[in-house]
Design an enzyme around this catalytic site. Structure first.
Site, short mmCIF file in Angstrom:
data_model
loop_
_atom_site.label_atom_id
_atom_site.label_comp_id
_atom_site.label_asym_id
_atom_site.label_seq_id
_atom_site.Cartn_x
_atom_site.Cartn_y
_atom_site.Cartn_z
N THR A 213 28.76 -40.28 21.37
CA THR A 213 28.44 -39.91 22.76
C THR A 213 27.44 -40.87 23.39
OG1 THR A 213 28.87 -37.62 22.28
CG2 THR A 213 27.27 -38.02 24.01
N ARG A 241 38.31 -27.18 22.73
CA ARG A 241 36.90 -27.14 22.30
C ARG A 241 36.01 -27.91 23.29
NH1 ARG A 241 32.84 -31.22 20.82
NH2 ARG A 241 31.45 -30.28 19.30
N GLY A 243 31.99 -29.22 23.69
CA GLY A 243 30.75 -29.41 22.92
C GLY A 243 29.51 -29.14 23.75
N ASP A 244 28.41 -29.69 23.28
CA ASP A 244 27.12 -29.47 23.95
C ASP A 244 26.93 -30.37 25.16
OD1 ASP A 244 27.13 -31.62 22.04
OD2 ASP A 244 24.98 -31.84 22.42
N THR A 264 22.79 -36.02 21.32
CA THR A 264 24.03 -36.47 20.68
C THR A 264 24.05 -35.96 19.24
OG1 THR A 264 25.35 -38.35 19.97
CG2 THR A 264 22.96 -38.71 20.06
N GLY A 265 25.20 -35.49 18.82
CA GLY A 265 25.29 -34.97 17.46
C GLY A 265 26.32 -33.86 17.38
N GLY A 267 27.79 -30.92 18.15
CA GLY A 267 27.60 -30.13 19.36
C GLY A 267 27.40 -28.64 19.18
N1 ASP Z 1 27.65 -33.88 20.86
C1 ASP Z 1 29.00 -34.32 21.01
C2 ASP Z 1 29.89 -33.12 20.87
O1 ASP Z 1 29.65 -32.31 20.01
C3 ASP Z 1 29.40 -35.35 20.01
C4 ASP Z 1 28.49 -36.54 19.92
O2 ASP Z 1 27.34 -36.47 20.27
O3 ASP Z 1 28.94 -37.59 19.50
O4 ASP Z 1 30.84 -33.02 21.58
#
Ligand code: ASP
Length: 347
Positions: A213, A241, A243-244, A264-265, A267
């Protein structure tokens, strides 16, 4: 009468004396303050980014892209532009780059599509805009900005969001525009591992390869904070789905009283932990510094839930933090005098 007059003179003297003093103090403060007039920082995802698994050429490519992006925002801020514009335009560069998991180069869903989530927030007004699950909007962060500025809503999703984007004259592309060979291969790899029961959807090793992200946070010359995030989500995601990244408070948050954050991570955990807002709340209600709040959330609260990833954040004084609990995070910062830092690994 006489004593009243002398009291008045004393008060006047005291008042003037205080005035002179505070003026002096101000000029001393102004000369010695390290506070940046404006600053900006970005991330390009957190995950298994290690020196030993990155070639010199790849590293140079990432560096070049991160620098190009942050310089765009830096110049907007230097010329007196808003943090919101800086955040949006900086993210556009990262969205247009196939290197990152946002816009072109986004990861694939289980069904083989690229579905984008994005959000942006204005720290001055607490206005926010977000979009989720779009397949044809070239720059999802522009859609999030349009939702904030031009609609009565905060978050739009799917085909409705795409209709709104068209109505707003945003650039629409064929879904194939986002596709890259590398991300297609990632999907195949993840599917094969799962089919062979080598890993589950949430296997940590696989998850690391699913991140990427992009996000940006900035403080402008007017003292206003803003943050934004854009993503393709996670490889092999299913059933629409989300995400965050498009969730205000989880993937993005900005408040002039505290800080601006982009996450980022993994989610699901950032949503459950309300990570971006939690950092702001710890500052607001508990009086923690940005550094303390970010450390607590990313190094303790998030892993305790089972999540991994990172954040970039900036406070109202221009202090910047890049906190992650993964092996690396693509990141860069720039301060008002043009001081540039680019990082990828844990160092
Ligand atoms: N946070 C993002 C998600 O879960 C993924 C990412 O940060 O790479 O959609």
């Amino acid at each position: 009468m006489k004593s009243k007059l002398s009291l008045f003179v004393i008060i006047l003297l005291l008042f003037n004396c205080g005035k002179t003093k505070s003026k002096d103090e101000f000029s001393v403060k102004k000369n010695t303050s390290n506070k940046a007039e404006f600053s900006i920082l970005i991330h390009g995802g957190a995950g298994s980014i290690r020196r030993d698994n990155m070639s010199e050429e790849k590293e140079a490519e990432y560096r070049q892209e991160l620098e190009e992006a942050i310089r765009v925002g830096y110049h907007i801020l230097k010329n007196g532009g808003t943090s919101l514009d800086a955040v949006q335009k900086t993210i556009n560069i990262l969205e247009d780059s196939p290197l990152f998991n946002a816009g072109k180069g986004a990861v694939f869903t289980h069904e083989g599509f690229n579905e984008h989530d994005a959000s942006i927030m204005d720290g001055k007004t607490l206005n926010a805009g977000a979009s989720a699950g779009t397949k044809t909007v070239k720059n999802p962060i522009n859609l999030a900005r349009a939702v904030m500025d031009k609609s009565p809503h905060v978050m739009l999703s799917g085909s409705g969001a795409e209709t709104f984007a068209e109505e707003q004259g945003l650039e629409i592309v064929a879904p194939s525009y986002f596709s890259t060979e590398k991300k297609l291969k990632s999907l195949e790899r993840v599917k094969t591992s799962e089919k062979n029961k080598v890993a589950s959807f949430y296997d940590a090793d696989l998850l690391d390869s699913k991140f990427g992200t992009v996000g940006c946070a900035a403080l402008d010359k007017h003292g206003n904070l803003a943050a934004g995030t854009s993503t393709g989500g996670m490889t092999n995601k299913r059933w629409g789905r989300i995400g965050d990244s498009p969730i205000i408070g989880a993937g993005t948050y900005a408040n002039n009283n505290t800080c601006a954050v982009s996450s980022t991570g993994w989610g699901e955990f950032f949503i459950r932990g309300m990570v971006a807002y939690d950092i702001s709340a710890l500052m607001e209600y508990k009086g923690l510094t940005l550094k303390e709040a970010s450390h607590l959330v990313i190094q303790k609260k998030l892993p305790e839930l089972g999540g991994n990833g990172g954040i970039i954040a900036i406070d109202k004084n221009g202090n910047m933090v890049m906190e992650f609990n993964t092996q690396g995070m693509f990141r860069a910062t720039m301060k008002d005098k043009g001081e540039l830092y680019i990082g990828m690994f844990k160092d």
